[in-house]
Design an enzyme around this catalytic site. Sequence first.
Site, mmCIF file in Angstrom:
data_model
loop_
_atom_site.group_PDB
_atom_site.id
_atom_site.type_symbol
_atom_site.label_atom_id
_atom_site.label_comp_id
_atom_site.label_asym_id
_atom_site.label_seq_id
_atom_site.Cartn_x
_atom_site.Cartn_y
_atom_site.Cartn_z
ATOM 1 N N PRO A 176 1.033 -1.156 -0.071
ATOM 2 C CA PRO A 176 -0.058 0.046 0.047
ATOM 3 C C PRO A 176 1.033 1.259 0.130
ATOM 4 C CG PRO A 176 -0.800 -1.563 1.481
ATOM 5 C CD PRO A 176 0.151 -2.138 1.002
ATOM 6 N N CYS A 177 0.822 2.253 -0.989
ATOM 7 C CA CYS A 177 1.337 3.211 -1.147
ATOM 8 C C CYS A 177 0.648 4.591 -0.625
ATOM 9 C CB CYS A 177 1.580 3.431 -2.586
ATOM 10 S SG CYS A 177 0.049 3.732 -3.635
ATOM 11 N N GLN A 178 -0.327 4.491 0.008
ATOM 12 C CA GLN A 178 -1.220 5.925 0.464
ATOM 13 C C GLN A 178 -0.236 6.534 1.447
ATOM 14 O OE1 GLN A 178 -2.644 2.903 0.110
ATOM 15 N NE2 GLN A 178 -4.724 3.240 -0.632
ATOM 16 N N PHE A 201 2.797 6.824 1.598
ATOM 17 C CA PHE A 201 3.974 7.253 1.258
ATOM 18 C C PHE A 201 3.633 8.322 0.033
ATOM 19 C CE2 PHE A 201 5.116 3.008 2.424
ATOM 20 C CZ PHE A 201 5.843 3.200 3.435
ATOM 21 N N SER A 202 2.392 8.330 -0.579
ATOM 22 C CA SER A 202 2.353 8.957 -1.673
ATOM 23 C C SER A 202 1.992 10.404 -1.541
ATOM 24 C CB SER A 202 0.604 8.724 -2.319
ATOM 25 O OG SER A 202 0.446 9.041 -3.299
#
Length: 380
Positions: free
Chosen positions: A96-98, A100-101
């Site tokens: 899941p990238c949220q 770090f996004s």
Amino acid sequence: MMKKQYKVGSLFAGVGGICLGFMNAQNPDAEYIMSWANEIDEFACETYRTNFKHTLLEGDINMVLHPENSDNIEYYSQLHEKILAEPIDILNGGFPCQAFSIAGEQKGFNDERGNLFMSFIDLISQLDAKFGKKPRILFLENVKNLKAHDKGRTYQVIKSKLEASGYIIKEMVLNTMLYSDLPQNRERIYIIGFLNKEDADQFTMFDNLTPFQKKKGTEERAEDVKKIIDYSVEDKSYFYTRERYPHYFVTEAEFKELEGEKNIRIHLTEAITEMYQFYQLRRGQYVRKNQSDVCPTLTANMGTGGHNVPLILTPSGIRKLTPAETFKLQGFPVGNGYCLPTTYKGKAYGNSHLYKQAGNAVSVPVITLIAEEILKIISK
């Protein structure tokens, strides 16, 4: 002669972009075989099951790895057995990238989603304990911002954890529009871990990317766009009209009457004038054409309406993209072997779920490109 087969496990599989990318990898002597995939989102799981036959472990990966911590021990114990049923050669995942996004709040490891990265380390350890064998290759994908997050400290933690597990790490940020025929500006970091030094030494793709690049002009991009966008769509729900969005079609005369109330005038038909191009309504304040002749980065929230949604000009007017088009912009062969669900649990399957899935997905051809380079090495 039978091809060599390399078994693949996929964490945070979403709708199967990384899985499909590996399955599409071509090699005369070898191929990837999916052992299992794991995903927690029930709607993404439905899309996944619609398109793949191999084992899907639906649930929280932390509970899969530690069923004793679950409220449903029986269910998660079964998944635990399945994920450890056999050793795997490749472990992949777009964790899941949220957290770090740039589009998120950038909390990183302070966010539970950031900590989910540790499930890779946990699974590697459990596979090693059971079989005395770790995956030969790790393949991770995330947002470009992962490398810069918290002044580089977040990525250093990730890299050091992988190295402590025995892997040699190589990483590179690649833009979808430069390494595929997909007309989308999408920069992502690809992290490859090699258990064997010989494999790492032979993987030179990231040292010289020039042979893999596709540089295209405006006309070539337009041809790529035509393959993805259906310019015959007339479904009114996708169109931006004056009736539905009067504040996006303000004439100069109307604007003069509003003087003092509003200092920004937007008129979509004045700003969106070219076919085969992509535009964005930025923060509800101005319209911008993408300068690279491609679609701006698809995001998980593009289905919620509002700002920064890609817009196109068609013979029937100005509209947003359909869910099928967003999947095609990620390289999923919708209508040619890949299907989007229409119902789930007896109800219509909402477009908002599909937009979210496409925005969270990976660019399939870029995965295939790297997966083929890895396959060349491990099949020697």
